[in-house]
Design a protein around this motif. Structure first.
Motif, short mmCIF file in Angstrom:
data_model
loop_
_atom_site.label_atom_id
_atom_site.label_comp_id
_atom_site.label_asym_id
_atom_site.label_seq_id
_atom_site.Cartn_x
_atom_site.Cartn_y
_atom_site.Cartn_z
N HIS A 44 0.78 -1.14 -0.08
CA HIS A 44 0.00 0.22 0.04
C HIS A 44 0.85 1.22 -0.05
CE1 HIS A 44 -3.71 -2.33 1.17
NE2 HIS A 44 -2.73 -3.23 1.21
N ASP A 95 -7.37 1.18 -3.93
CA ASP A 95 -8.09 0.49 -3.15
C ASP A 95 -9.50 1.35 -2.73
OD1 ASP A 95 -7.70 2.55 -1.32
OD2 ASP A 95 -6.58 1.21 0.01
N PRO A 96 -10.40 0.60 -1.92
CA PRO A 96 -11.82 1.58 -2.05
C PRO A 96 -11.59 3.08 -1.35
CG PRO A 96 -12.05 -0.70 -1.06
CD PRO A 96 -10.82 -0.62 -1.46
N HIS A 97 -10.57 3.09 -0.69
CA HIS A 97 -10.29 4.53 -0.10
C HIS A 97 -9.53 5.39 -1.02
CE1 HIS A 97 -11.64 2.75 3.53
NE2 HIS A 97 -11.06 1.86 3.33
N GLY A 98 -9.15 5.05 -2.54
CA GLY A 98 -8.68 5.88 -3.38
C GLY A 98 -6.97 5.91 -3.17
N ASN A 99 -6.43 4.68 -2.43
CA ASN A 99 -4.98 4.67 -2.12
C ASN A 99 -4.48 3.72 -3.20
OD1 ASN A 99 -4.94 6.62 0.00
ND2 ASN A 99 -5.94 4.65 1.44
N PRO A 107 -2.34 7.73 -1.00
CA PRO A 107 -3.08 8.41 -2.17
C PRO A 107 -2.04 8.81 -3.18
CG PRO A 107 -2.84 9.81 -0.25
CD PRO A 107 -2.49 8.58 0.12
#
Ligand code: FES
Length: 157
Positions: free
Chosen positions: A54, A136-140, A57
């Motif tokens: 990961h 990912d779903p959080h925009g990362n 952003p």
């Protein structure tokens, strides 16, 4: 006289001890070699250490960024992002990125790769893999080192 006979009784025991010790050490040596050879032969791109990495952003990384983390290196240019899985296709060492020449150099046997993983010189015979990128779903940004993408691939978030 009595001491001498005790000594002679001990000697066969000591000899047996050292013979047993020698065989045990030889056994450990063979076991160690078998483990090393097994590890060498079982090397694969599906290394359990290749979990998704990961990066947070995408805005965090301006054009011309290079970030290495775990077994991946993330790059960004005008066209987008790409990630190289930093596992040498020769024998699996981890090539290190030299930002000055923008090349990866393998510390084990000297193979070199450009910043897109293309082979510059061996003994490796293949390039390093480019890894899939996604959000990912959080925009990362997430890099998936087990999933290869074609050379030249760019990810545009
Ligand atoms: S493992 Fe990289 S050159 Fe041999």
């Amino acid at each position: 006289m009595k001491n001498k006979s005790k000594l002679s009784q001990l000697l066969p025991g000591r000899r047996k001890f050292f013979v047993t010790l020698g065989w045990s050490l030889l056994g450990f040596a063979f076991t160690g070699m078998a483990w090393i050879i097994g590890r060498f032969l079982s090397y694969s791109q599906n290394d359990p250490g290749l979990e998704p990495v990961h990066f947070g952003p995408p805005e965090k990384y301006p054009v011309d960024t290079t970030v290495t983390r775990g077994k991946v290196a993330l790059f960004r240019d005008q066209a987008g992002f790409w990630a190289v899985t930093t596992i040498c296709p020769h024998l699996g060492c981890k090539p290190l990125f030299e930002s000055e020449g923008r090349v990866f150099v393998c510390p084990c046997h000297g193979s070199r790769f450009d910043c897109e993983g293309r082979l510059l010189n061996g003994p490796a015979e293949k390039p390093m893999a480019l890894a899939m990128l996604n959000l990912d779903p959080h925009g990362n940004l997430v890099v998936y080192p087990k999933k290869a993408v074609p050379p030249g691939h760019r990810f545009k978030p």
